[in-house]
Design an enzyme around this catalytic site. Structure first.
Site, mmCIF file in Angstrom:
data_model
loop_
_atom_site.group_PDB
_atom_site.id
_atom_site.type_symbol
_atom_site.label_atom_id
_atom_site.label_comp_id
_atom_site.label_asym_id
_atom_site.label_seq_id
_atom_site.Cartn_x
_atom_site.Cartn_y
_atom_site.Cartn_z
ATOM 1 N N THR A 12 0.802 -1.221 0.000
ATOM 2 C CA THR A 12 0.000 0.000 0.000
ATOM 3 C C THR A 12 0.838 1.276 0.000
ATOM 4 O O THR A 12 0.304 2.361 -0.207
ATOM 5 C CB THR A 12 -0.935 0.031 1.226
ATOM 6 O OG1 THR A 12 -0.145 -0.035 2.423
ATOM 7 C CG2 THR A 12 -1.907 -1.147 1.197
ATOM 8 N N ASN A 39 -3.934 -3.376 9.584
ATOM 9 C CA ASN A 39 -5.057 -2.474 9.305
ATOM 10 C C ASN A 39 -5.671 -2.735 7.939
ATOM 11 O O ASN A 39 -6.860 -2.484 7.730
ATOM 12 C CB ASN A 39 -4.604 -1.014 9.386
ATOM 13 C CG ASN A 39 -4.217 -0.602 10.786
ATOM 14 O OD1 ASN A 39 -4.712 -1.164 11.761
ATOM 15 N ND2 ASN A 39 -3.324 0.374 10.903
ATOM 16 N N ARG A 113 21.805 -3.689 3.777
ATOM 17 C CA ARG A 113 22.728 -3.192 2.754
ATOM 18 C C ARG A 113 24.196 -3.339 3.130
ATOM 19 O O ARG A 113 25.042 -3.548 2.259
ATOM 20 C CB ARG A 113 22.426 -1.719 2.439
ATOM 21 C CG ARG A 113 21.144 -1.504 1.657
ATOM 22 C CD ARG A 113 20.893 -0.033 1.420
ATOM 23 N NE ARG A 113 19.588 0.201 0.815
ATOM 24 C CZ ARG A 113 18.907 1.326 0.934
ATOM 25 N NH1 ARG A 113 19.418 2.330 1.639
ATOM 26 N NH2 ARG A 113 17.724 1.465 0.371
ATOM 27 N N CYS A 148 17.769 5.585 -2.854
ATOM 28 C CA CYS A 148 17.295 6.121 -4.134
ATOM 29 C C CYS A 148 18.110 7.326 -4.603
ATOM 30 O O CYS A 148 18.265 7.547 -5.806
ATOM 31 C CB CYS A 148 15.817 6.480 -4.045
ATOM 32 S SG CYS A 148 15.403 7.598 -2.682
ATOM 33 N N GLY A 179 10.255 10.888 -1.976
ATOM 34 C CA GLY A 179 11.249 10.028 -1.349
ATOM 35 C C GLY A 179 11.003 9.803 0.129
ATOM 36 O O GLY A 179 11.556 8.865 0.717
ATOM 37 N N HIS A 241 15.063 12.949 -8.062
ATOM 38 C CA HIS A 241 16.193 13.410 -7.246
ATOM 39 C C HIS A 241 17.268 13.976 -8.174
ATOM 40 O O HIS A 241 17.753 13.280 -9.082
ATOM 41 C CB HIS A 241 16.783 12.260 -6.437
ATOM 42 C CG HIS A 241 15.924 11.803 -5.300
ATOM 43 N ND1 HIS A 241 14.829 12.509 -4.847
ATOM 44 C CD2 HIS A 241 16.001 10.690 -4.509
ATOM 45 C CE1 HIS A 241 14.280 11.862 -3.827
ATOM 46 N NE2 HIS A 241 14.973 10.760 -3.605
ATOM 47 N N ASN A 326 13.210 8.812 -8.579
ATOM 48 C CA ASN A 326 13.483 8.162 -7.294
ATOM 49 C C ASN A 326 12.580 6.984 -6.973
ATOM 50 O O ASN A 326 13.005 6.042 -6.293
ATOM 51 C CB ASN A 326 13.420 9.184 -6.156
ATOM 52 C CG ASN A 326 12.121 9.955 -6.113
ATOM 53 O OD1 ASN A 326 11.815 10.709 -7.039
ATOM 54 N ND2 ASN A 326 11.359 9.799 -5.047
#
EC number: 1.2.1.11
Length: 349
Positions: A12, A39, A113, A148, A179, A241, A326
């Protein structure tokens, strides 16, 4: 040929919405599960997203009647791969659970990462980093996108690093409000304003490109050996960006040599003819006032990195401006291109 069944985690959110848009009628992948918070669980995607869909095109028909579940690998046993747009507050544990269950993860969050066995994959830049996946102990493998902001920066630096070597980089970002996700930055904070701080962004911008541009040794990724200094700013632009970059080189190139390196740059996605692979990877514009988000953001359907304003730098060597989308090239599009690469290279079975 049957398509690979996939799930979208965080379906979502803004990145999740891009996944759903980009995967509509995809030749390799079929979304069978959409996952979000409690939810939304138990409701159809169309019901939940009536007023929350923030992309200009309509919700794809295939997604409207899919019932949302919470992100639990036990509820998505038939999928091979999950695209994760989860917030970093919850992504780490959830993504690890999927990997432990044998489901591959392509993540947009920061959590994994810096693991030396997890590639920060930019498909044209470092496809060779996929070899570290064999060092991961889980049956399902985790692959991440970069932040990004630095996706376009890393793409712009790769051909320069390969041809001329790099000693140092200075970058100054102007980052779009999308972003920050939805609902994002409060209106009264961003309208008519620039916010010169985005939590954690500068640290990521200074370290992630070095891993992306590094080399694999003994099953781990070693970082590239140059330094980066970053300033990151939020500006009142919806998407795109823009980053001003200055570079000091080991071997001093001419302007023509730099432009040639960008124009010649391509990678394994282009060689393999992957569906989302942009051509060109990099577009250089000669106009003195380009690139601009309003004019250049959708180049290559949002997957091409657009560069301009290349000129000498009186402190370093050369400076330029780079623009990337982005939420497409910097998020969902990059993740999908990575998945296409995995598919073609038989990593998905």
């Amino acid at each position: 040929m049957s398509r690979v069944k996939v799930a979208v985690l965080g379906a979502t959110g803004s990145v999740g919405q891009r996944f759903i848009q980009l995967l509509d009628h995809h030749p390799f992948f079929e979304i069978t599960h959409l996952c979000a918070s409690e939810n939304s669980a138990g409701k159809t995607y169309g019901e939940v997203m009536k007023t929350r869909w923030k992309i200009s095109s309509d919700i794809p028909a295939y997604a409207k009647n899919l019932v949302i579940t919470t992100p639990d690998p036990a509820k998505t046993k038939d999928v091979v791969l999950a695209f994760s747009g989860l917030d970093s507050n919850v992504a780490g544990e959830v993504e690890k659970n999927y990997a432990n269950a044998g489901i591959h993860i392509i993540s947009n969050s920061k959590n994994h990462r810096m693991d030396p066995t997890v590639p920060i994959l930019s498909a044209e830049v470092n496809s060779s980093h996929l070899e570290v996946l064999t060092s991961q102990k889980t049956k399902g493998k985790i692959i991440t996108n970069s932040n990004c902001t630095i996706m376009g920066v890393t793409i712009s630096l790769k051909p320069l690093l390969d041809r001329f070597g790099i000693e140092s980089v200075m970058l100054f970002s102007m980052q779009a409000i999308s972003g920050a996700g939805y609902p994002g930055v409060p209106t009264m904070d961003i309208l008519g304003n620039v916010i010169p701080h985005i939590g954690g962004e500068e640290e990521k911008a200074e370290i992630e490109p070095l891993k992306c541009l590094g080399k694999v040794e003994n099953g781990k990724i070693l970082h590239a050996d140059f330094s980066i200094s970053a300033h990151c700013n939020r500006v009142p632009v919806f998407d795109g960006h823009t980053v001003c970059v200055s570079v000091k080189f080991k071997k001093k190139p001419s302007r023509e040599e730099i432009i040639s390196s960008w124009k010649d740059f391509s990678g394994e996605p282009q060689t393999l003819g992957l569906p989302l692979a942009p051509n060109p990877v990099i577009l250089f514009r000669e106009e003195e006032d380009r690139p601009q988000p309003r004019l250049d953001l959708d180049t290559g359907k949002g997957m091409t990195t657009v560069i301009g304003r290349l000129r000498p730098d009186p402190i370093l060597d050369w400076k330029y401006v780079v623009l990337s989308h982005n939420t497409i090239r910097g998020a969902a599009g990059a993740a999908l291109l990575n998945a296409e690469l995995l598919y073609k290279k038989k990593f998905l079975g």
